[in-house]
Design an enzyme around this catalytic site. Structure first.
Site, mmCIF file in Angstrom:
data_model
loop_
_atom_site.group_PDB
_atom_site.id
_atom_site.type_symbol
_atom_site.label_atom_id
_atom_site.label_comp_id
_atom_site.label_asym_id
_atom_site.label_seq_id
_atom_site.Cartn_x
_atom_site.Cartn_y
_atom_site.Cartn_z
ATOM 1 N N GLY A 10 -0.020 -9.067 -6.399
ATOM 2 C CA GLY A 10 -0.396 -7.642 -5.547
ATOM 3 C C GLY A 10 0.913 -6.874 -5.336
ATOM 4 N N VAL A 15 2.167 -4.287 0.885
ATOM 5 C CA VAL A 15 2.938 -5.252 1.349
ATOM 6 C C VAL A 15 3.746 -5.988 0.056
ATOM 7 C CG1 VAL A 15 3.018 -7.510 2.379
ATOM 8 C CG2 VAL A 15 1.678 -5.891 3.289
ATOM 9 N N GLY A 16 2.825 -6.056 -0.842
ATOM 10 C CA GLY A 16 3.729 -6.758 -2.156
ATOM 11 C C GLY A 16 4.684 -5.564 -2.591
ATOM 12 N N LEU A 39 -2.867 -9.251 -16.057
ATOM 13 C CA LEU A 39 -3.360 -10.468 -15.520
ATOM 14 C C LEU A 39 -4.502 -10.337 -14.424
ATOM 15 C CD1 LEU A 39 -3.310 -13.636 -15.332
ATOM 16 C CD2 LEU A 39 -1.387 -13.194 -13.639
ATOM 17 N N ASN A 40 -5.669 -10.483 -14.854
ATOM 18 C CA ASN A 40 -6.844 -10.495 -14.024
ATOM 19 C C ASN A 40 -7.092 -11.645 -12.969
ATOM 20 O OD1 ASN A 40 -9.330 -10.151 -12.518
ATOM 21 N ND2 ASN A 40 -10.432 -10.109 -14.524
ATOM 22 N N LEU A 41 -6.480 -11.248 -11.644
ATOM 23 C CA LEU A 41 -6.580 -12.574 -10.827
ATOM 24 C C LEU A 41 -7.840 -13.114 -10.534
ATOM 25 C CD1 LEU A 41 -3.913 -10.775 -8.300
ATOM 26 C CD2 LEU A 41 -3.557 -12.499 -10.261
ATOM 27 N N GLY A 106 -2.153 -12.834 4.986
ATOM 28 C CA GLY A 106 -3.351 -12.915 5.700
ATOM 29 C C GLY A 106 -3.785 -11.528 6.593
ATOM 30 N N SER A 107 -4.303 -11.688 7.671
ATOM 31 C CA SER A 107 -4.771 -10.350 8.448
ATOM 32 C C SER A 107 -5.067 -11.024 9.777
ATOM 33 C CB SER A 107 -5.941 -9.853 7.918
ATOM 34 O OG SER A 107 -6.506 -8.897 8.808
ATOM 35 N N CYS A 109 -7.320 -9.775 11.547
ATOM 36 C CA CYS A 109 -8.725 -9.871 11.810
ATOM 37 C C CYS A 109 -9.464 -11.206 11.575
ATOM 38 C CB CYS A 109 -9.535 -8.874 10.838
ATOM 39 S SG CYS A 109 -9.493 -9.505 9.241
ATOM 40 N N TYR A 136 -14.794 -10.068 4.576
ATOM 41 C CA TYR A 136 -13.349 -9.982 4.485
ATOM 42 C C TYR A 136 -12.586 -11.121 5.319
ATOM 43 C CZ TYR A 136 -8.480 -8.183 4.406
ATOM 44 O OH TYR A 136 -7.118 -7.847 4.242
ATOM 45 N N LYS A 140 -10.157 -14.471 4.104
ATOM 46 C CA LYS A 140 -8.870 -14.804 4.639
ATOM 47 C C LYS A 140 -8.696 -16.131 5.340
ATOM 48 C CE LYS A 140 -6.611 -11.291 2.957
ATOM 49 N NZ LYS A 140 -5.445 -11.238 2.123
ATOM 50 N N ASN A 165 -1.126 -4.762 12.759
ATOM 51 C CA ASN A 165 -1.507 -3.611 12.096
ATOM 52 C C ASN A 165 -0.040 -3.274 11.388
ATOM 53 O OD1 ASN A 165 -4.285 -3.324 13.138
ATOM 54 N ND2 ASN A 165 -3.183 -2.752 14.982
ATOM 55 N N HIS A 179 -6.509 3.907 8.293
ATOM 56 C CA HIS A 179 -6.075 3.605 9.505
ATOM 57 C C HIS A 179 -5.388 4.673 10.426
ATOM 58 C CE1 HIS A 179 -7.672 -0.527 9.157
ATOM 59 N NE2 HIS A 179 -7.001 -0.873 8.013
HETATM 60 P P1 GDP Z 1 -8.599 -0.723 14.333
HETATM 61 O O1 GDP Z 1 -7.231 -1.403 14.900
HETATM 62 O O2 GDP Z 1 -9.335 -1.874 13.452
HETATM 63 O O3 GDP Z 1 -9.229 -0.206 15.428
HETATM 64 O O4 GDP Z 1 -8.064 0.336 13.452
HETATM 65 P P2 GDP Z 1 -7.835 1.832 13.156
HETATM 66 O O5 GDP Z 1 -6.392 1.798 12.670
HETATM 67 O O6 GDP Z 1 -8.961 2.335 12.561
HETATM 68 O O7 GDP Z 1 -8.131 2.384 14.885
HETATM 69 C C1 GDP Z 1 -7.119 2.192 15.974
HETATM 70 C C2 GDP Z 1 -7.381 2.957 17.179
HETATM 71 O O8 GDP Z 1 -7.094 4.320 16.820
HETATM 72 C C3 GDP Z 1 -8.903 3.292 17.425
HETATM 73 O O9 GDP Z 1 -9.041 3.209 18.875
HETATM 74 C C4 GDP Z 1 -9.406 4.450 16.929
HETATM 75 O O10 GDP Z 1 -10.533 5.104 17.400
HETATM 76 C C5 GDP Z 1 -8.047 5.277 17.120
HETATM 77 N N1 GDP Z 1 -8.174 6.524 16.187
HETATM 78 C C6 GDP Z 1 -7.845 7.771 16.734
HETATM 79 N N2 GDP Z 1 -7.809 8.584 15.521
HETATM 80 C C7 GDP Z 1 -7.819 8.030 14.674
HETATM 81 C C8 GDP Z 1 -8.249 8.314 13.158
HETATM 82 O O11 GDP Z 1 -8.216 9.683 12.703
HETATM 83 N N3 GDP Z 1 -8.557 7.349 12.157
HETATM 84 C C9 GDP Z 1 -8.715 5.891 12.750
HETATM 85 N N4 GDP Z 1 -9.017 4.956 11.761
HETATM 86 N N5 GDP Z 1 -8.590 5.712 13.817
HETATM 87 C C10 GDP Z 1 -8.482 6.651 14.710
#
Ligand code: GDP
Length: 321
Positions: A10, A15-16, A39-41, A106-107, A109, A136, A140, A165, A179
């Protein structure tokens, strides 16, 4: 000098690629990298043949199928199947060809939706997962349990790291399916460029999140990979081969938005759109174990956001459209 031959699976991912940037600086390391065409993992026989041909000393397993909430909801079968196959193929082949050191990425989540905050490693499998990314998360968790099981049955030294995150270079800057950090860096950048009077941030602004720069994640991963077995085992409870990686500090989405306004030079209004979901009110990892093992982050949020914004500006061509 006998160089360590290190396979980063990766290496094109967020991260990789950060792990590769750091290992490249080391004179005692020879990186072994393969792209998707080479290489197809997902192909167990191909992965086995790769390990048979190459004398690999260490593996960083940073390959995964990742995506936002929409992608996870639309393609749950792809997420569980591809991640489980990648993990099973690599971990089993590494073991078969006598690779004793492997680090699985991992993650956070993997932890239950209602886990106690901050979330300790022992929260794993103590409750129901968040439904949207359960396939997912299950894959993990399977990766962690693969590592633990090869350790128990064959005495391997496979370790797993659970990042909070992450943000930084090579993140997904898609306008809606990303995100919060890349989404807001891009939205604030565009609002500044277009002189918009206001920018919309989803939700109430009150949820709290912990953010770690991916270069810190790479440094933590290498630190954990290189800890002597005695030190690692001394700090590992029986049956827990995973460790949280985070800063131990969180902030509100409102504070994050203010910092992003600052680094992007945005001077207009910030509007919170309460019709969009907040998600979980707080998500913070317990990093007691990581600290005991001597690792601390170096990149604080504002400079981390500023350098990520710089990277976005230099690469934004690829995010057009
Ligand atoms: P989460 O940690 O799985 O909730 O990941 P996110 O990064 O998608 O969201 C984090 C927080 O940011 C949540 O409370 C969202 O409502 C807020 N947020 C505000 N604006 C945004 C946006 O434009 N995109 C995303 N993804 N989240 C947002």
């Amino acid at each position: 000098m006998n160089k360590q031959r290190i396979f980063v699976a990766g290496h094109r991912g967020m991260v990789g690629s950060a792990i590769v940037r750091q290992l490249e600086q080391r004179a005692d390391v020879e990186l072994v990298l393969r792209n998707r065409d080479e290489l197809n993992l997902l192909d167990g026989a191909a992965v086995n043949a790769f390990f048979a041909e190459q004398r690999i000393d260490q593996v960083y397993l940073a390959a995964a199928k990742v995506g936002g909430i929409v992608a996870n909801n639309t393609y749950p079968a792809d997420f569980i199947y591809e991640n489980m196959m990648i993990e099973a193929n690599i971990i089993h082949s590494a073991h078969t060809h006598n690779v004793n050191k492997l680090l699985f990425l991992g993650s956070s989540c993997i932890y239950p939706k209602m886990a106690n905050q901050p979330m300790a490693e022992s929260e794993l499998l103590q409750g129901t997962l968040e439904a949207t990314n359960e396939p997912y998360a299950i894959a993990k968790i399977a990766g962690i349990k693969l590592c633990e099981s090869y350790n128990r049955q064959y005495g391997r030294d496979y370790r797993s790291v659970m990042p909070t995150n992450l943000y930084g270079p090579h993140d997904n800057f898609h306008p809606s399916n990303s995100h919060v950090i890349p989404a807001l860096l891009r939205r604030f950048h565009e609002a500044t460029a277009q002189n918009s009077p206001d920018v919309v941030v989803w939700g109430s602004g009150t949820p709290m999140r912990e953010f770690l720069h991916v270069d810190d994640m790479a440094a933590a991963s290498i630190h954990i990979m290189e800890l002597a077995s005695e030190v690692w085992q001394e700090n590992t409870q029986p049956m827990l081969s995973h460790i949280n990686v985070g800063t131990g500090v969180d902030c509100t989405i409102r504070e994050l938005a203010q910092t992003i306004a600052k680094v992007t030079g945005y001077r207009g209004r910030v509007v919170f759109d309460a019709t969009k979901p907040d998600g979980t009110p707080r998500k913070l990892l317990d990093v007691t174990r990581l600290r005991r093992l001597g690792w601390y982050p170096e990149i604080t949020l504002e400079p981390g956001l500023a350098s990520t914004y710089q990277w976005f500006l230099e690469h934004q061509q690829r995010f057009r459209g």
